[in-house]
Write a protein that holds these residues in place. Structure first.
Motif, PDB file in Angstrom:
ATOM      1  N   PHE A  93     -33.532 -14.017   1.711  1.00 41.34           N
ATOM      2  CA  PHE A  93     -32.752 -13.027   2.631  1.00 41.34           C
ATOM      3  C   PHE A  93     -31.500 -13.085   1.862  1.00 41.34           C
ATOM      4  O   PHE A  93     -30.537 -14.170   1.773  1.00 41.34           O
ATOM      5  N   VAL A  94     -30.953 -11.871   1.626  1.00 40.61           N
ATOM      6  CA  VAL A  94     -29.870 -11.415   0.837  1.00 40.61           C
ATOM      7  C   VAL A  94     -28.616 -11.187   1.683  1.00 40.61           C
ATOM      8  O   VAL A  94     -28.916 -10.353   2.656  1.00 40.61           O
ATOM      9  N   ASN A  95     -27.825 -12.151   2.043  1.00 41.75           N
ATOM     10  CA  ASN A  95     -26.665 -12.245   3.266  1.00 41.75           C
ATOM     11  C   ASN A  95     -25.447 -11.581   2.842  1.00 41.75           C
ATOM     12  O   ASN A  95     -25.176 -11.232   1.420  1.00 41.75           O
ATOM     13  N   LYS A  96     -24.612 -11.387   3.913  1.00 38.24           N
ATOM     14  CA  LYS A  96     -23.388 -10.859   3.552  1.00 38.24           C
ATOM     15  C   LYS A  96     -23.375  -9.473   2.974  1.00 38.24           C
ATOM     16  O   LYS A  96     -22.368  -9.209   2.213  1.00 38.24           O
ATOM     17  N   ASP A 135     -21.844 -22.492   1.348  1.00 34.95           N
ATOM     18  CA  ASP A 135     -21.146 -21.355   1.851  1.00 34.95           C
ATOM     19  C   ASP A 135     -21.837 -20.054   1.745  1.00 34.95           C
ATOM     20  O   ASP A 135     -21.306 -18.911   1.786  1.00 34.95           O
ATOM     21  N   ALA A 136     -22.990 -20.031   1.662  1.00 40.81           N
ATOM     22  CA  ALA A 136     -23.557 -18.883   1.551  1.00 40.81           C
ATOM     23  C   ALA A 136     -24.225 -18.444   2.987  1.00 40.81           C
ATOM     24  O   ALA A 136     -24.719 -17.226   3.203  1.00 40.81           O
ATOM     25  N   MET A 151     -34.966 -18.855   1.256  1.00 38.77           N
ATOM     26  CA  MET A 151     -33.842 -18.798   0.422  1.00 38.77           C
ATOM     27  C   MET A 151     -32.809 -17.827   0.661  1.00 38.77           C
ATOM     28  O   MET A 151     -32.910 -16.552   0.713  1.00 38.77           O
ATOM     29  N   LEU A 152     -31.802 -18.397   0.943  1.00 37.11           N
ATOM     30  CA  LEU A 152     -30.399 -17.303   1.335  1.00 37.11           C
ATOM     31  C   LEU A 152     -29.810 -17.407   0.049  1.00 37.11           C
ATOM     32  O   LEU A 152     -29.162 -18.263  -0.400  1.00 37.11           O
ATOM     33  N   LEU A 153     -29.318 -16.078  -0.181  1.00 36.71           N
ATOM     34  CA  LEU A 153     -28.505 -15.669  -1.313  1.00 36.71           C
ATOM     35  C   LEU A 153     -27.253 -15.001  -0.763  1.00 36.71           C
ATOM     36  O   LEU A 153     -27.411 -14.196   0.103  1.00 36.71           O
ATOM     37  N   LYS A 177     -22.871 -13.434  -4.955  1.00 38.10           N
ATOM     38  CA  LYS A 177     -23.024 -14.607  -6.107  1.00 38.10           C
ATOM     39  C   LYS A 177     -24.197 -14.705  -6.505  1.00 38.10           C
ATOM     40  O   LYS A 177     -24.711 -15.345  -7.655  1.00 38.10           O
ATOM     41  N   GLY A 178     -25.466 -14.039  -5.798  1.00 37.65           N
ATOM     42  CA  GLY A 178     -26.780 -14.451  -6.322  1.00 37.65           C
ATOM     43  C   GLY A 178     -27.295 -15.852  -6.395  1.00 37.65           C
ATOM     44  O   GLY A 178     -26.769 -16.402  -5.403  1.00 37.65           O
ATOM     45  N   LEU A 179     -27.930 -16.093  -7.419  1.00 37.54           N
ATOM     46  CA  LEU A 179     -28.561 -17.520  -7.390  1.00 37.54           C
ATOM     47  C   LEU A 179     -27.373 -18.474  -8.031  1.00 37.54           C
ATOM     48  O   LEU A 179     -26.802 -18.141  -9.034  1.00 37.54           O
TER      49      LEU A 179
END
Length: 541
Positions: free
Chosen positions: A149-152, A32-33, A120-122, A126-128
């Motif tokens: 890549f920090v998503n959302k 769900d990331a 690595m999609l975060l 929620k982070g890691l």
């Protein structure tokens, strides 16, 4: 007598040049990331598709390109991995999407054996998360470069500096942001490129089906338009500079630091910059070590390794497809290769490139490419194919299973279909199949990382092999490798059972739980029980 090496030299030069054009990478994340959505957005920004879908699409929006199985489209999750080949600005991008549910993490581990870099999609809120941490451990064990890549960022989330600190503190990876968001998570205004200082203001597109509208804005106007959000971003950028959080290529390639980018895949914010980072920063294919740890140069004659098996991708043709990562040399459709496991010839008349569920014939391929060999009945995951002098690559380890069931055919009259289906799912790695003389071939034990894998088995056995099955859970949760000498004693103990893994012949002892395992280890210290591997990482004790 002189030997003309012009042809060989020209061939090696071609292979070397083509390898330099390749970028082969995977996207890893917690469920769900937004991984499949990001895959679709990357395809959109590379102009491989003209309109993005979404897993939970509405109206006339279709499912994501990489999700082709009925169960994936019905449930809105990725169950299998998919290979997408994209031509972009003189480069060939081989994007391997991976399952989005933790129960199918073994497939993700196999994919990681076939790529040179990972995204690595975060989730910005929620982070890691646990699944991401496990997958990163595999990347670290293989010294694989990771782009974060920090998503959302268009949704409420955490502070960007807090996320960077978490990356460094929890996994020891030094974050080096390439861009920085203006506006807190949930109030996404745009992105500042740290290298050029250019501010790109982003405008939401209806439904996110097309590329986001990006407008370059000078700093004076940005300060005027964005006000307090711009001032805050500027202060955070000054702090990053003071901390020396700048991109360093050497530490990135050795897996010590990670370039970080921010964005929102569903609305296509920041995805174009991520694509540029993959092209500019991800490493090209390099020499791969064989079973004797000797590096095989990319210019050497053809070699490749099967990292995935998949049957019945085309409902009109009940075929079996082997996905092969090209490690060295030039592949030409029709060439006859050697199967390292058997020494037998393997013809490659039917070879395809795969874009989600769509296929096209591929005539040539080079290191880094993924080719799909059709009707590959003789191959299994981990097998090596080669041309010329023999080479064999290390096997891809099987995951440590935690769930076990006994499978039986509901209709005894369809026993042949039952056996064929179970053998096929075993060869694909959907589940591990365990057998013993006591249980017999009619009641194999299926072993899996997560229980959802058994739903896939039941679905495919009924839909593809026309042999519905019933499964009965077993009260085991731990598996260890054992040997012929220890097996009889272990099998006689309460709460333990020894079976043989069909695909490689390994003996496994199944134990009710870790408490019972510790008791057996205490009372029988001379018995051989070795932890299984998970993609190169020893399972947790």
């Amino acid at each position: 007598m002189s030997v003309d090496t012009t042809g060989a030299t020209r061939h090696e030069a071609e292979v070397s040049e083509e390898a330099r054009r390749r970028r082969t990478f995977a996207v890893i994340s917690h469920p769900d990331a937004g991984k499949s959505t990001l895959t679709e957005a990357l395809a959109l920004h590379s102009s491989a598709i003209t309109s993005a879908g979404a897993v939970h699409g509405k109206g006339d929006r279709r499912g994501v390109t990489s999700d082709w199985m009925d169960m994936e489209q019905d449930r809105g999750i990725s169950i299998t991995s998919a290979a997408l080949r994209i031509d972009y600005e003189g480069r060939v991008l081989n994007l391997l999407d991976t399952p989005g549910h933790a129960d199918f993490s073994e497939d993700t581990y196999r994919v990681l054996s076939a790529v040179d870099c990972a995204i690595m999609l975060l989730d910005s809120a929620k982070g890691l998360e646990p699944q991401t941490l496990k997958l990163f451990d595999v990347c670290r064990a293989r010294r694989m470069p990771v782009i974060t890549f920090v998503n959302k960022w268009d949704r409420p989330g955490r502070e960007p500096l807090e996320l960077l600190d978490e990356i460094e503190q929890r996994i020891g990876l030094r974050p080096t942001p390439l861009n920085w968001p203006v506006g807190i998570a949930g109030d996404f205004r745009g992105l500042v490129d740290r290298d050029s200082g250019v501010y790109t203001k982003l405008t939401r597109t209806p439904g996110g089906a097309t590329k986001a509208i990006e407008e370059a804005v000078d700093t004076d106007r940005a300060a005027e338009v964005e006000g307090e959000a711009w001032e805050r971003a500027r202060e955070e950028l000054e702090l990053l500079e003071a901390l020396g959080a700048d991109f360093d290529r050497e530490s990135f390639l050795t897996g010590k630091s990670s370039p970080v980018l921010f964005g929102a895949a569903l609305t296509n914010f920041g995805v174009g910059r991520l694509l540029e980072a993959v092209v500019g920063l991800a490493p090209a294919p390099a020499a791969k070590g064989d079973v004797n740890e000797r590096p095989r140069p990319v210019e050497a004659p053809f070699s490749g390794q099967v990292f995935k098996m998949q049957a019945n991708m085309d409902k009109n043709h009940r075929d079996r497809m082997a996905f092969v990562r090209v490690s060295s040399g030039r592949f030409d459709r029709g060439m006859v290769l050697t199967h390292a496991a058997t020494g037998r010839p393997f013809a490659t008349k039917y070879t395809q490139a795969v874009f989600g569920a769509d296929r096209s014939t591929i005539d040539t391929a080079f290191p880094g490419d993924v080719i799909a060999l059709v009707n590959a009945q003789a191959l299994k995951v981990g097998d090596t194919l080669y041309d010329g002098a023999k080479v064999e690559f290390p096997a891809i380890p099987s995951f440590a299973p935690e769930h076990f069931v006994v499978a039986r055919a509901k209709d005894a009259g369809k026993y042949k279909q039952f056996q064929k289906g179970i053998a096929q799912l075993d060869a694909e790695g959907v589940v591990q199949v365990l057998t013993s003389d006591v249980r017999g071939e009619q009641a194999p034990v299926l072993a899996a990382v997560g229980p959802l894998q058994f739903d896939v088995v039941k679905h495919r056995m009924e839909q593809e092999f026309r042999s519905p099955v019933e499964v009965s859970p077993l009260e085991y949760s731990v598996a260890r490798r054992t040997d012929e000498e220890s097996a009889p004693t272990l099998h006689a103990l309460s709460g333990a059972e020894v079976l043989r893994r069909r695909n490689d012949g390994e003996l496994l002892v199944l134990v009710h739980n870790k408490w019972r395992l510790r008791v057996i280890e205490r009372d029988h210290p001379s018995l051989f029980m070795e932890p299984l591997l998970a993609g190169g990482v020893v399972e947790d004790e």
